[in-house]
Design a protein around this motif. Sequence first.
Motif, PDB file in Angstrom:
ATOM      1  N   GLY A 127      -4.923   7.988   1.437  1.00 27.81           N
ATOM      2  CA  GLY A 127      -5.480   8.653   0.259  1.00 27.81           C
ATOM      3  C   GLY A 127      -6.069   7.674  -0.731  1.00 27.81           C
ATOM      4  N   PHE A 128      -5.412   6.532  -0.900  1.00 25.01           N
ATOM      5  CA  PHE A 128      -5.933   5.517  -1.817  1.00 25.01           C
ATOM      6  C   PHE A 128      -7.276   4.979  -1.331  1.00 25.01           C
ATOM      7  N   MET A 129      -7.377   4.677  -0.048  1.00 26.79           N
ATOM      8  CA  MET A 129      -8.634   4.178   0.495  1.00 26.79           C
ATOM      9  C   MET A 129      -9.734   5.223   0.383  1.00 26.79           C
ATOM     10  N   ALA A 130      -9.398   6.484   0.639  1.00 28.04           N
ATOM     11  CA  ALA A 130     -10.403   7.548   0.522  1.00 28.04           C
ATOM     12  C   ALA A 130     -10.886   7.692  -0.915  1.00 28.04           C
ATOM     13  N   SER A 131      -9.973   7.555  -1.880  1.00 27.37           N
ATOM     14  CA  SER A 131     -10.377   7.675  -3.283  1.00 27.37           C
ATOM     15  C   SER A 131     -11.326   6.554  -3.698  1.00 27.37           C
ATOM     16  N   LEU A 132     -11.164   5.366  -3.096  1.00 26.89           N
ATOM     17  CA  LEU A 132     -12.079   4.267  -3.404  1.00 26.89           C
ATOM     18  C   LEU A 132     -13.488   4.576  -2.940  1.00 26.89           C
ATOM     19  N   SER A 135      15.579   7.797  10.992  1.00 31.59           N
ATOM     20  CA  SER A 135      14.879   9.039  10.682  1.00 31.59           C
ATOM     21  C   SER A 135      14.311   9.020   9.272  1.00 31.59           C
ATOM     22  N   LEU A 136      15.114   8.512   8.325  1.00 32.00           N
ATOM     23  CA  LEU A 136      14.637   8.436   6.947  1.00 32.00           C
ATOM     24  C   LEU A 136      13.450   7.486   6.822  1.00 32.00           C
ATOM     25  N   LEU A 137      13.547   6.323   7.475  1.00 35.94           N
ATOM     26  CA  LEU A 137      12.466   5.343   7.381  1.00 35.94           C
ATOM     27  C   LEU A 137      11.196   5.845   8.055  1.00 35.94           C
ATOM     28  N   ILE A 138      11.337   6.614   9.128  1.00 35.73           N
ATOM     29  CA  ILE A 138      10.157   7.186   9.782  1.00 35.73           C
ATOM     30  C   ILE A 138       9.442   8.140   8.831  1.00 35.73           C
ATOM     31  N   LEU A 139      10.208   8.988   8.151  1.00 36.56           N
ATOM     32  CA  LEU A 139       9.600   9.921   7.195  1.00 36.56           C
ATOM     33  C   LEU A 139       8.939   9.168   6.041  1.00 36.56           C
ATOM     34  N   PHE A 140       9.626   8.149   5.519  1.00 33.45           N
ATOM     35  CA  PHE A 140       9.034   7.346   4.448  1.00 33.45           C
ATOM     36  C   PHE A 140       7.783   6.618   4.941  1.00 33.45           C
ATOM     37  N   GLY A 141       7.816   6.155   6.195  1.00 34.47           N
ATOM     38  CA  GLY A 141       6.658   5.453   6.743  1.00 34.47           C
ATOM     39  C   GLY A 141       5.442   6.351   6.852  1.00 34.47           C
ATOM     40  N   VAL A 142       5.649   7.582   7.291  1.00 33.84           N
ATOM     41  CA  VAL A 142       4.536   8.538   7.375  1.00 33.84           C
ATOM     42  C   VAL A 142       3.968   8.808   5.987  1.00 33.84           C
ATOM     43  N   GLY A 143       4.864   9.014   4.997  1.00 29.15           N
ATOM     44  CA  GLY A 143       4.395   9.237   3.632  1.00 29.15           C
ATOM     45  C   GLY A 143       3.660   8.037   3.065  1.00 29.15           C
ATOM     46  N   LEU A 144       4.152   6.839   3.379  1.00 32.93           N
ATOM     47  CA  LEU A 144       3.495   5.626   2.901  1.00 32.93           C
ATOM     48  C   LEU A 144       2.110   5.476   3.518  1.00 32.93           C
ATOM     49  N   TYR A 145       2.003   5.770   4.798  1.00 35.80           N
ATOM     50  CA  TYR A 145       0.697   5.694   5.463  1.00 35.80           C
ATOM     51  C   TYR A 145      -0.270   6.713   4.874  1.00 35.80           C
ATOM     52  N   GLU A 199      -5.398   0.793  -9.851  1.00 30.84           N
ATOM     53  CA  GLU A 199      -4.479  -0.337  -9.843  1.00 30.84           C
ATOM     54  C   GLU A 199      -3.034   0.142  -9.836  1.00 30.84           C
ATOM     55  N   THR A 200      -2.774   1.239 -10.527  1.00 31.52           N
ATOM     56  CA  THR A 200      -1.426   1.796 -10.544  1.00 31.52           C
ATOM     57  C   THR A 200      -1.041   2.321  -9.165  1.00 31.52           C
ATOM     58  N   ARG A 201      -1.973   3.009  -8.500  1.00 29.18           N
ATOM     59  CA  ARG A 201      -1.682   3.509  -7.154  1.00 29.18           C
ATOM     60  C   ARG A 201      -1.410   2.355  -6.203  1.00 29.18           C
ATOM     61  N   LEU A 202      -2.256   1.326  -6.248  1.00 30.14           N
ATOM     62  CA  LEU A 202      -2.072   0.182  -5.359  1.00 30.14           C
ATOM     63  C   LEU A 202      -0.740  -0.512  -5.633  1.00 30.14           C
ATOM     64  N   SER A 203      -0.411  -0.713  -6.896  1.00 33.31           N
ATOM     65  CA  SER A 203       0.853  -1.357  -7.241  1.00 33.31           C
ATOM     66  C   SER A 203       2.041  -0.520  -6.781  1.00 33.31           C
ATOM     67  N   GLY A 204       1.939   0.791  -6.942  1.00 37.78           N
ATOM     68  CA  GLY A 204       3.021   1.667  -6.509  1.00 37.78           C
ATOM     69  C   GLY A 204       3.217   1.633  -5.006  1.00 37.78           C
ATOM     70  N   ILE A 205       2.114   1.628  -4.272  1.00 32.73           N
ATOM     71  CA  ILE A 205       2.208   1.584  -2.807  1.00 32.73           C
ATOM     72  C   ILE A 205       2.832   0.273  -2.349  1.00 32.73           C
ATOM     73  N   LEU A 206       2.378  -0.835  -2.917  1.00 24.39           N
ATOM     74  CA  LEU A 206       2.928  -2.141  -2.531  1.00 24.39           C
ATOM     75  C   LEU A 206       4.394  -2.263  -2.913  1.00 24.39           C
ATOM     76  N   PHE A 207       4.738  -1.781  -4.095  1.00 28.50           N
ATOM     77  CA  PHE A 207       6.142  -1.843  -4.515  1.00 28.50           C
ATOM     78  C   PHE A 207       7.033  -1.015  -3.596  1.00 28.50           C
ATOM     79  N   LEU A 208       6.579   0.190  -3.256  1.00 32.66           N
ATOM     80  CA  LEU A 208       7.361   1.031  -2.357  1.00 32.66           C
ATOM     81  C   LEU A 208       7.484   0.406  -0.973  1.00 32.66           C
TER      82      LEU A 208
END
Length: 249
Positions: free
Chosen positions: A201-206, A186-196, A119-128
Amino acid sequence: MRHHFTHLRTLDLLMAILSLVSVALVSVRWLELASPQTLQLFYDIDSLICYFFLAHFAYGWWRAPDRWAYLKGNWFYLPGSLPMVEQLRWARLIQLWRVYQLLRDRPDLLAMFRRERNETRLSGILFLFFLLLGVGSGAMYWVESGQPGSQIETPYDAFWWTLVTLSTVGYGDLVPKTEQGRFLASLLILFGVGLYAAISGFMASLFLQPGAGQKEEALRYQQLTEQQAQIVAQLQQLRDEIRQLKRDP
């Protein structure tokens, strides 16, 4: 959000933040503090947030052991979660007040984050995601709007471009023209790759998490191991007592 709301959860913190954002968007619309296009964008974003509220309520209802009791204890969240009914959005302040009351008890947030890792990972991803979407849209509109040859002229253009960039789709129908816009891109592209990557990783952990049957089997194995260790210790103690009796005349 759980029945009786007796303790804090990670998703409750996220919903409280989104409630604050939703009330702020509605306030800006009512006071007409922005252009008509911006106000329409705020309306659509508020509607999107409401769908998250409804999904959170449905998730809590589905997980509740007593669903009727859950409805009776949390029904007042529904009016403020309905999209296209801005007059009722102030009901979201109820959740803010409840979260504030729980935070006054000074709960151990780190322990909560460790206990509810998924739940913490999901909340962190959505918040980011929401943070990058809001900040990126505003910054890109501020940098690109009004510039010669710019394709990003309206708040909707900036929102669409940021959403496409963060999702790593990259349609290319809108592109920044200024140096500042390209640097921000450029910054948003890097953040987007990290977010994806975080979402993957979250889906794989499930999928890799042990199921309920595996958890019960592991617990049973742990109990048997502890019992075996106790039996061995008792046997060793009996052996020592027998040796002591043989030594005594």
